[in-house]
Write an enzyme that holds these catalytic residues in place. Structure first.
Site, mmCIF file in Angstrom:
data_model
loop_
_atom_site.group_PDB
_atom_site.id
_atom_site.type_symbol
_atom_site.label_atom_id
_atom_site.label_comp_id
_atom_site.label_asym_id
_atom_site.label_seq_id
_atom_site.Cartn_x
_atom_site.Cartn_y
_atom_site.Cartn_z
ATOM 1 N N ARG A 1 1.382 -0.616 0.185
ATOM 2 C CA ARG A 1 0.032 -0.136 -0.087
ATOM 3 C C ARG A 1 0.711 1.403 0.317
ATOM 4 N NH1 ARG A 1 -5.725 0.617 2.700
ATOM 5 N NH2 ARG A 1 -6.598 2.201 1.731
ATOM 6 N N CYS A 2 2.131 1.584 -0.814
ATOM 7 C CA CYS A 2 2.827 2.155 -0.997
ATOM 8 C C CYS A 2 2.745 2.168 -2.161
ATOM 9 C CB CYS A 2 3.283 2.297 -0.087
ATOM 10 S SG CYS A 2 5.192 1.841 -0.483
#
Ligand code: CDP
Length: 795
Positions: free
Chosen positions: A370-371
């Site tokens: 998630r980045c």
């Protein structure tokens, strides 16, 4: 009625439209890979290594072959005869599909069995006898570069140590000068521990090779199906147009479903060999133990400070533990992801970063959980260093940030490591956050509480991060330039189908992309069907990760809608019998400038595109747009957490969490808020409870949900959400990415809060997760607590 009100009515920009995909999800009607059953389908299971580093002496598969129902047993040796024992990774390394010479991490794939059902396949895996000769194990970068360290990648001709790369960026001389001029230097050492994206649905695939058509169809859990198709074509030498990758509904991805895993490759080979569909569904331990880990980076950071609080320079050195294969996806030019996006919201004259990446005997790691590549680590290091520096100077942490922020009138701004940021209101975001949390009151409360032996703390995390790779000049994966695409077909009745190169995994693209079309064409969002994930039916795109969908595919949706509108304008002129120059546009309708009451709707234009087009015009109303963004988008966020630490037990509770996000124009405010709440929950989990690490033998500790905890509604704190809107100047609808902001910026807010509560104890750092025993150790022994492996497992 104003345009804004009209837009909300049709579900356009700014409408908190309910997610259309939830109609099937909440009814249990989602269609995931494991729901798909093909005629004649077989099942594959994988045998994994129990050891982290060992030479394979022999593999005896005879007992497995003898089990009724077993159709195929594959070993590395057999894969090697087809030149498939190794595969390329997304970072120009190689990764074993099935081990041939030795195993390099616990959980590595050693053999696989294809059978009539998964239970037979599992039993047959257990019947395979592997003789190993154990080798010394490496579980951290210090061991990896120590003299006499065993060579992990002895399969590679020119690899004589365990170092993958040394990389640097920034201006060393200018940074040295800044440090020479500093009144004081603030230092911090940290470890951002391994974590796991841990989607609820594990990885899986069904490969279906049809000899009669020579077509290979693969249903798989992929966030980037087009990239997979290209990679399969290159590795297998099957023609690309004969490969169809279908990514159906995904039960979360979070970066875990970007890489190419051996299971996918083996199911494909098995299907080709057996000419039957072959399904592989990973179990939870398999997912946690062997698929893409995230983070695992060590930092040594220094800030050169003036006594008045000005940051003059920053030095960072990072050591990244990539595990046994360098397999995370990242732009080829930036060896450590975008670690040098650190400090982008601060006006710092000089910066220098050195980075080393090493192999260890751990599962391949470093995926962008998630980045955007390594942005989470970058922002965590940044905000932990900023708080430590404020404390060192004896300065208020909010004021210290404000003094160093890039000012609103300083854009475009060149960041200390060379990125170009284009917009933001950093001070305003911070002020909204401080106001919301009641900063001054909390500081007073904290002092009062201290007198009574209670430990309260407040943590701030402010950050801007680069979302939306490309542009294609600078960003590529394996040479594939990072752009994205959208294809829009408006049918004659005014209903439309939109397809993009992205792939939703729960973010709500089916809802929000339709809203962009509604905004651009004035058609009700409910009239637009959105499809993604099938390479036969969607235009080429690089997929969904790094919150790139809105910045890139979302922009393509706006651009293709504009192409449609341009053609519809010509049709409108024809229908209204005026020249195109006399036509004006308002939401959903063209009209004659001089007689606004005479107009035609977009739906009437659609009908005419198939039934009454002007002479010489190509029929139909359909187009495609490939969008190569001029820059990344730079959302900004201010997260503030308050906590209370129990000085007797080390247990800490979250009191409040305030989030102020500026992601530019919000397509769907409700979806955005969902993204922020989910992200904050993951941030809280990483900061407080998620523990997945390794002991000295390389055993993965935390490879199940008894140890690796996912927060439930019970543990999850409440969130107070606020917004600031600074439209992105180059995005067609002014939007910036949001999906990962809270996961990226959130952890530092929680950790800073606990460290603030411990201020004055002499403790500078406790590594995540801040488990109560670590906090207790720091409190009682008054020293930093490291979470770096190896951990003790024998007591
Ligand atoms: O790439 P990914 O979909 O993970 O992240 P994103 O582009 O940040 O979008 C996440 C979700 O939030 C999508 O449904 C977007 O359409 C929505 N979004 C929005 O409504 N407004 C924004 N400014 C940004 C994202």
């Amino acid at each position: 009625m104003t345009q804004a009100k009209d837009e909300i009515k049709i579900g356009g920009l700014g409408a908190s439209r309910k997610r259309v995909e939830d109609n099937r999800f909440i009814r249990g009607k989602g269609r995931y890979v494991d729901d798909i059953v093909l005629p004649g389908m077989l099942h594959m299971e994988i045998l994994r290594s129990p050891l982290a580093h060992a030479r394979i002496v022999s593999i005896d598969t005879s007992k497995a072959w003898a089990i009724p129902g077993v159709r195929l047993v594959l070993t590395g040796e057999m894969m090697a005869t087809r030149n498939l024992a190794w595969m390329p990774t997304l970072s120009y390394d190689t990764q074993a599909v099935l081990a041939t010479d030795k195993v390099r991490f616990q959980g590595q794939e050693v053999a696989c069995v294809v059978a009539d059902d998964p239970y037979i396949a599992k039993d047959a895996c257990e019947a395979i006898v592997v003789e190993y000769e154990a080798l010394p194990v490496i579980v951290n970068p210090t061991q990896a570069v120590a003299q006499g360290a065993p060579l992990i990648r002895d399969d590679k001709d020119n690899q004589h140590d365990n170092v993958i790369y040394n990389w640097e960026v920034g201006d060393k001389e200018a940074t040295d000068r800044a440090f020479a001029q500093a009144d004081r230097v603030s230092k911090l050492e940290l470890h951002y521990p391994r974590s796991h994206p841990s989607p609820i649905e594990c990885c899986g695939s069904i490969a279906d090779f049809d000899r009669s058509t020579s077509k290979l169809t693969v249903y798989m859990t992929s966030q980037a199906p087009h990239v997979i198709r290209a990679a399969v074509a290159l590795v297998s030498e099957l023609p690309e147009h004969m490969i169809r990758i279908i990514s159906p509904d995904l039960g979360g991805g979070f970066g875990n479903k970007v890489p190419i895993y051996p299971g996918y490759v083996m199911s494909i080979l098995a299907s080709i060999l057996l000419e039957r569909p072959v399904k592989w569904i990973e179990d939870k331990t398999g997912n946690l133990i062997s698929t893409g880990f995230a983070r695992d980076v060590y930092l040594k950071g220094e800030l050169a400070l003036r006594n008045d609080g000005k940051i003059l320079g920053v030095r960072m050195h990072t050591d990244a533990d990539h595990g046994a294969f360098f397999s995370d996806a990242q732009p080829s030019k930036f060896k450590i992801g975008l670690m040098h996006s650190a400090f982008s919201c601060y006006d710092i004259p000089a910066a220098h970063l050195t980075a080393q990446g090493v192999y260890t005997n751990k599962a391949p790691g470093g995926v962008a959980y998630r980045c955007s590549f390594r942005v989470t680590e970058a922002m965590y290091f940044q905000e932990r260093m900023v708080q430590a520096a404020a404390d060192d100077l004896g300065m208020d942490q909010a004021e210290f940030r404000r003094r160093n922020f890039v000012r609103d009138d300083d854009f475009p701004h060149r960041t200390p490591f060379g990125f170009l940021t284009d917009s933001g209101q950093y001070g305003k975001c911070l002020d909204v956050g401080l106001e919301a949390i009641g900063y001054a009151d909390f500081l007073r409360e904290k002092e009062e509480a201290k007198k009574r032996g209670r430990l309260l703390g407040i943590g701030i995390s402010t950050m801007t991060e680069p979302l939306g790779a490309g542009n294609s000049r600078e960003y590529d994966i394996l040479g594939m330039k990072m752009f994205d695409s959208a294809q829009l077909r408006v049918h004659m009745t005014g209903k439309a189908i939109l397809r993009t190169g992205a792939k939703t995994q729960g973010q709500g693209h089916e809802t929000t992309w339709a809203q962009i079309v509604a905004h651009e064409l004035g058609m009700p969002a409910e009239d637009i069907l959105v499809e993604e994930g099938d390479t036969d039916n969607t235009p080429f795109g690089l997929g969904t990760y790094a919150s790139r969908s809105t910045p890139v595919a979302g922009a393509a949706v706006a651009m293709v809608s504009r192409k449609i509108r341009a053609k519809a304008r010509k049709i409108a002129a024809h229908l209204l019998e005026v020249s195109e120059e006399d036509i004006e546009w308002e939401l959903g309708r063209f009209y004659i400038r001089s007689s606004p009451e005479r107009g035609v709707s977009i739906q009437e234009c659609a009908m005419a595109a198939y039934s009454n087009m002007p002479d010489g015009m190509e029929p139909g109303l359909e187009n495609v747009a490939y969008y190569d963004p001029p820059n990344l988008t730079w959302p900004f966020a201010c997260y503030i957490a308050t906590v209370e630490v129990d000085p007797v037990t080390g247990v800490w509770d979250v009191l409040r969490v305030v989030a102020v996000d500026d992601c530019g124009v919000r397509i769907n405010p409700m979806v955005v808020e969902g993204q922020i709440m989910g992200g904050l929950t993951e941030a809280y989990a990483m900061a407080s409870m998620q523990f997945i690490t390794f002991d000295a033998q390389g055993n993965c500790v935390g490879s199940n949900y008894m140890d690796y905890l996912l927060p439930t509604a019970w543990e999850t704190p409440g969130y107070e959400l606020h917004e600031v809107v600074t439209p992105c100047p180059h995005h067609p609808i002014g939007a910036k990415g949001i999906g990962e902001c809270a996961t990226v910026g959130g952890p530092a807010a929680f950790v800073n809060a606990v460290m603030d509560a411990l201020k004055g104890t002499g403790v500078r750092n406790i590594d995540m997760p801040l488990l109560p025993d670590r906090v207790y150790e720091a409190l009682t022994k008054r020293h930093d607590v490291s979470g770096a492996p190896p951990v003790k497992t024998d007591d």
